[in-house]
Design an enzyme around this catalytic site. Structure first.
Site, short mmCIF file in Angstrom:
data_model
loop_
_atom_site.label_atom_id
_atom_site.label_comp_id
_atom_site.label_asym_id
_atom_site.label_seq_id
_atom_site.Cartn_x
_atom_site.Cartn_y
_atom_site.Cartn_z
N CYS A 276 0.79 -1.24 0.00
CA CYS A 276 0.00 0.00 0.00
C CYS A 276 0.82 1.29 0.00
O CYS A 276 0.77 2.06 -0.94
CB CYS A 276 -0.92 0.00 1.22
SG CYS A 276 -2.13 -1.32 1.14
N1 NAD Z 1 -2.63 -6.26 1.64
C1 NAD Z 1 -3.02 -5.20 2.31
O1 NAD Z 1 -2.62 -5.00 3.45
C2 NAD Z 1 -4.02 -4.20 1.71
C3 NAD Z 1 -4.62 -3.27 2.57
C4 NAD Z 1 -5.53 -2.37 2.06
C5 NAD Z 1 -5.81 -2.38 0.70
N2 NAD Z 1 -5.20 -3.27 -0.13
C6 NAD Z 1 -5.57 -3.25 -1.55
O2 NAD Z 1 -6.44 -4.33 -1.82
C7 NAD Z 1 -6.20 -4.85 -3.13
C8 NAD Z 1 -5.89 -6.33 -3.05
O3 NAD Z 1 -4.70 -6.48 -2.30
P1 NAD Z 1 -4.26 -7.87 -1.67
O4 NAD Z 1 -3.16 -7.55 -0.72
O5 NAD Z 1 -5.43 -8.63 -1.21
O6 NAD Z 1 -3.66 -8.59 -2.98
P2 NAD Z 1 -3.30 -10.14 -3.15
O7 NAD Z 1 -2.29 -10.21 -4.24
O8 NAD Z 1 -3.01 -10.74 -1.82
O9 NAD Z 1 -4.66 -10.78 -3.65
C9 NAD Z 1 -5.24 -10.48 -4.88
C10 NAD Z 1 -5.87 -11.75 -5.43
O10 NAD Z 1 -6.56 -11.41 -6.64
C11 NAD Z 1 -6.42 -12.50 -7.52
N3 NAD Z 1 -6.74 -12.05 -8.88
C12 NAD Z 1 -5.92 -11.54 -9.82
N4 NAD Z 1 -6.63 -11.27 -10.94
C13 NAD Z 1 -7.92 -11.61 -10.69
C14 NAD Z 1 -9.12 -11.56 -11.45
N5 NAD Z 1 -9.14 -11.07 -12.67
N6 NAD Z 1 -10.25 -12.02 -10.87
C15 NAD Z 1 -10.26 -12.50 -9.62
N7 NAD Z 1 -9.14 -12.56 -8.85
C16 NAD Z 1 -7.99 -12.12 -9.38
C17 NAD Z 1 -4.99 -12.96 -7.32
O11 NAD Z 1 -4.79 -14.27 -7.79
C18 NAD Z 1 -4.86 -12.84 -5.80
O12 NAD Z 1 -5.20 -14.03 -5.15
C19 NAD Z 1 -5.09 -4.00 -3.71
O13 NAD Z 1 -5.64 -2.96 -4.45
C20 NAD Z 1 -4.40 -3.45 -2.50
O14 NAD Z 1 -3.74 -2.22 -2.77
C21 NAD Z 1 -4.32 -4.20 0.36
#
Ligand code: NAD
Length: 440
Positions: A276
């Site tokens: 992030c």
């Molecule tokens: N990790 C954190 O602490 C956090 C906190 C707040 C916000 N975010 C935001 O949340 C979002 C997700 O982050 P995350 O950490 O969960 O990412 P992540 O990489 O852990 O998970 C994302 C998932 O989406 C899947 N994916 C990819 N393409 C896809 C599609 N077309 N359809 C369905 N699934 C698909 C991936 O395989 C993966 O499992 C990002 O925008 C991130 O900036 C993350």
């Protein structure tokens, strides 16, 4: 009220609505669990077959979600995972939790959002609420998602289907503030969208904070992360200035933090990490370029923060010099490579930059991290965590602490180490005025 909205709200309130979560990562999985625990039937959809298989076997791959929770929900048929997007045909409420990284050029990589939205568009039907959770630039929900959703089927937003943005605030590894009890901001494309979205989320989450538009919700997340990024940039610069002034930056910050109002404590470190803070503000500065506006605070903080790994390596080199030694050919042990303490996430971790820079200076680098058994460097070299941290400490010419994991016995490490560069003040009082320790 339209019949569609009435019916959808009714099915959300009585939990008969079927939930779809697109993307089962650090954000999507805890959200899927929260809705499952609230009594909804949840379909998790992810192209990653390993995650799908693990979940359907009742296994968890996210540190904050227990195996017990997953297996209970899977056994009770509240949660199932699939890579088949056609399950969206049966879903009434869908959250999009896919990655939003940066391209190598530093521009937003919208490909995951675009792919997920294209898949969703195929299975759109009247009476759906769709919420984007992925952190992104203001305008994404209205300008990128909306034109793709429902148009070919003649569905009108706010009437036939509902679209909103709700930023995820999850802080991995944290136990006091979780997906469940962290207030959740949500803003819709129309007033009706906000209302339906807020009704849905309020079924599973303790506090929902409706705002007047999707753009407000999108920007609120960017403000939170920009606030952190800029404040970390300020203290990183303070650390650089303190070194020149010969003042202990850690003592300065702790002294300032005794002010009971008007000050918030941030600590310097080897650089920003995680999915992030290093990335999200750059989504905003990228967007502002289209408005001929240069987001100066963001650019400046990014510049200071991204130079911290280089600053750390230069300080390590100086520490060798001061001891009449050379970094070149030395054995350097990096302690902790996760982007923050006690998590198993290495994304954007400054440890990768520090390792690469130490190697470029000719050091023989090994690492230890209880949470990261192996990694790939930026130069695509595979590395494995050393099996025994204390054996490795004894053999190393220098220990570089990058992540202050709580499981380390810092007293024992200090006793055995030749010298330590502590970029996190992990040693605290032990490191102060200790000739074996150089602190950031
Ligand atoms: N990790 C954190 O602490 C956090 C906190 C707040 C916000 N975010 C935001 O949340 C979002 C997700 O982050 P995350 O950490 O969960 O990412 P992540 O990489 O852990 O998970 C994302 C998932 O989406 C899947 N994916 C990819 N393409 C896809 C599609 N077309 N359809 C369905 N699934 C698909 C991936 O395989 C993966 O499992 C990002 O925008 C991130 O900036 C993350």
């Amino acid at each position: 009220m339209t019949i569609t909205k009435d019916a959808l709200i009714y099915s959300l309130r009585d939990h008969s609505a079927k939930i779809g979560i697109l993307g089962l990562g650090y954000v999507g999985l805890p959200l899927a669990v929260a809705f499952g625990e609230a009594g909804f039937q949840v379909f998790g959809i992810d192209p990653d077959l390993r995650k799908v298989k693990a979940l359907n076997n009742g296994e968890s791959y996210v540190q904050d979600v227990s195996e017990k929770q997953i297996s209970r929900l899977v056994n009770n048929e509240r949660l199932s995972a699939t890579s088949d997007f056609s399950v969206l045909l049966h879903c009434d409420a869908v959250s999009i939790c896919v990655p939003t990284p940066l391209r190598k050029t530093g521009d937003p990589d919208m490909s995951f959002i675009l792919n997920a939205t294209d898949e969703l568009a195929k299975y759109m039907h009247p009476g759906m609420i769709i919420v984007l959770e992925s952190t992104t630039y203001p305008g994404t929900t209205r300008e990128v998602l909306l034109p793709k959703l429902g148009k070919d089927k003649g569905l009108v937003v706010g009437k036939d289907f509902f679209l909103a943005f709700s930023p995820e605030r999850v802080d991995p590894g944290r136990e006091d503030w979780t997906t469940l009890n962290t207030p959740k901001v949500i803003g819709g494309i129309t007033e009706e969208c906000s209302e339906v979205g807020a009704t849905w989320y309020a079924q599973a989450l303790n506090t929902v904070v409706p705002v007047s538009s999707a753009e407000t919700a999108e920007l609120s997340k960017l403000l939170e992360n920009t606030f952190r990024m800029i404040n970390i940039g300020v203290v990183n610069e303070l650390a650089i200035m303190c070194e020149r002034l010969g003042v202990d930056v850690w003592e300065v910050i702790d002294a300032a933090a005794t002010k009971p109002f008007g000050f918030m404590k941030f600590y310097p470190g080897p650089g920003l990490g995680g999915h992030c803070i290093p990335i999200d503000p750059l989504y905003l500065s990228w967007k502002m370029k289209a408005f001929q506006y240069n987001a100066r605070f963001i650019e400046l903080a990014a510049d200071i923060n991204t130079n911290m790994p280089r600053y750390v390596v230069n300080r390590v080199m100086d520490a060798f010099n001061e001891r009449g030694l050379a970094l070149h050919n030395s054995n350097c042990l990096v302690l902790g490579v996760a982007y923050k303490p006690d998590v198993d996430d290495i994304r954007e971790s400054p440890a990768l930059d520090v390792i690469g820079l130490l190697q470029k200076k000719g050091a023989k680098v090994s690492y230890h991290d209880p949470f990261i058994p192996h990694l790939r460097t930026h130069d695509d070299i595979a590395m494995e965590s050393v099996p025994d941290v204390m054996d490795a400490v004894r053999l190393a010419d220098c220990i570089v602490i990058i992540t202050n994991h709580s499981s380390y016995n810092y007293q024992a490490i200090l006793k055995e180490a030749k010298f330590i560069f502590d970029s996190r003040n992990a040693l605290g009082k032990l490191g102060k005025n200790n000739p074996k320790v150089v602190r950031l």
